[in-house]
Motif scaffolding. Sequence first.
Motif, PDB file in Angstrom:
ATOM      1  N   GLU A  46       0.829  -1.203   0.000  1.00  0.00           N
ATOM      2  CA  GLU A  46       0.000   0.000   0.000  1.00  0.00           C
ATOM      3  C   GLU A  46       0.861   1.250   0.000  1.00  0.00           C
ATOM      4  O   GLU A  46       0.630   2.181  -0.772  1.00  0.00           O
ATOM      5  N   ASP A  79       1.304   4.167  -2.945  1.00  0.00           N
ATOM      6  CA  ASP A  79       1.149   5.593  -2.664  1.00  0.00           C
ATOM      7  C   ASP A  79       2.368   6.366  -3.125  1.00  0.00           C
ATOM      8  O   ASP A  79       2.261   7.474  -3.625  1.00  0.00           O
ATOM      9  N   GLY A  94       2.745   9.183   2.346  1.00  0.00           N
ATOM     10  CA  GLY A  94       2.685   7.889   3.014  1.00  0.00           C
ATOM     11  C   GLY A  94       2.907   8.044   4.497  1.00  0.00           C
ATOM     12  O   GLY A  94       2.785   9.113   5.067  1.00  0.00           O
ATOM     13  N   ASP A  95       3.292   6.950   5.118  1.00  0.00           N
ATOM     14  CA  ASP A  95       3.498   6.986   6.554  1.00  0.00           C
ATOM     15  C   ASP A  95       4.879   7.529   6.910  1.00  0.00           C
ATOM     16  O   ASP A  95       5.109   7.988   8.014  1.00  0.00           O
ATOM     17  N   HIS A 151      -4.939  -1.707  -1.312  1.00  0.00           N
ATOM     18  CA  HIS A 151      -5.191  -0.453  -2.022  1.00  0.00           C
ATOM     19  C   HIS A 151      -6.252   0.383  -1.316  1.00  0.00           C
ATOM     20  O   HIS A 151      -6.879   1.247  -1.926  1.00  0.00           O
ATOM     21  N   TYR A 152      -6.477   0.148  -0.039  1.00  0.00           N
ATOM     22  CA  TYR A 152      -7.518   0.862   0.686  1.00  0.00           C
ATOM     23  C   TYR A 152      -7.306   2.376   0.653  1.00  0.00           C
ATOM     24  O   TYR A 152      -8.226   3.151   0.397  1.00  0.00           O
ATOM     25  N   ARG A 153      -6.049   2.787   0.931  1.00  0.00           N
ATOM     26  CA  ARG A 153      -5.794   4.220   1.020  1.00  0.00           C
ATOM     27  C   ARG A 153      -6.061   4.908  -0.317  1.00  0.00           C
ATOM     28  O   ARG A 153      -6.690   5.974  -0.370  1.00  0.00           O
ATOM     29  N   TYR A 175      -8.739   7.866  -1.209  1.00  0.00           N
ATOM     30  CA  TYR A 175      -8.355   9.104  -1.877  1.00  0.00           C
ATOM     31  C   TYR A 175      -9.310   9.401  -3.034  1.00  0.00           C
ATOM     32  O   TYR A 175      -9.772  10.530  -3.230  1.00  0.00           O
TER      33      TYR A 175
END
Length: 360
Positions: free
Chosen positions: A1, A5, A12-13, A177-179, A183
């Motif tokens: 993920e 991104d 990202g994180d 692919h949640y994030r 978006y």
Amino acid sequence: EAESDDRLGLPGDAEGECDVDSKTDTPDAPVSTADSDNTLEYLNKALEGLPPRWKNYWIRGLLSICMISGFFLIIYMGPITLIFVVMCVQIKCFHEIITIGYRVYHSYELPWFRTLSWYFLICVNYFFYGETVADSFGALVRREEPLQFLARYHRFISFTLYLAGFCMFVLSLVKKHYRLQFYMFAWTHVTLLIVVTQSHLVIQNLFEGMIWFIVPISIVICNDIMAYLFGFFFGRTPLIKLSPKKTWEGFIGGFFSTVVFGFILAYLLSQFQYFVCPVEFNSETNRFTVECEPSDLFVMQEYTLPAALQNTLRWKTVNLYPFQIHSIFLSSFASLIGPFGGFFASGFKRAFKIKVKNIS
């Protein structure tokens, strides 16, 4: 993920910033057909002897005359035609913005983004225009039983339709692919907020009297044209980095020209019921009517000038329509705030690397 991104240039994180001009920001969006050089071949040949700057000037001028003539024709065809034009513009704007998101989204082969985007557009339009129909076509709604049911439960039906789309989005979520999917969900809703809400308010203004639609639209068009002309002939000082060709001379010249234009246009339109009367539906003839006793806003009144102006102009009083005073504030607002819409579009094109061909 996180890897997906990073490929998109999305935060990202990990800590750090990404360069907005880097090639990893977003994929290049497809060239819009509206931005391509579709000038008629004979027009290019007729102007081929001119320098590029003057060729660009004449092409823009001729196309502007054609578009303004078409705008006059649409106004002549009446309020219903104007409503359909606003809806068509809304749909086209939505399509252009969603296509950019779809290009990013489709590269990961994730389902339903485009389908859900258009579904939400239908839901939001159903809610807004259903409210408009219930308010403006009250006589027709009361006469038809199916319309009575739809009007009575309109908001419940709208909420149910939206919930169905919400559930479809949740079911479409794909692992890893949640994030990205969230978006794109936010992308769709921000687009709806910007595009549909504004078009709905434009149509609401139109029902209050076509003058409330024609004058604001016309002064924005005037400001754009006059800013271009003043910038073309007198521009020397850059205004903003987002649009290097915009100049302070064009901005200031466009401001004063727009105020004068709006003042004169308000005087001309205020004289006709066709423009100043609210648009109402006549249930007996099943047609729209624009006949009324004009409000005080569109009745000529006498105003006493301030002492300073009396000495300068040698007039003590002037006769004006109150709407002309409104037009001064509308024109000022359009001249000061309107250009920022163009700056926003320039920034948007650069952010998503939308390529535009030079008209020359």
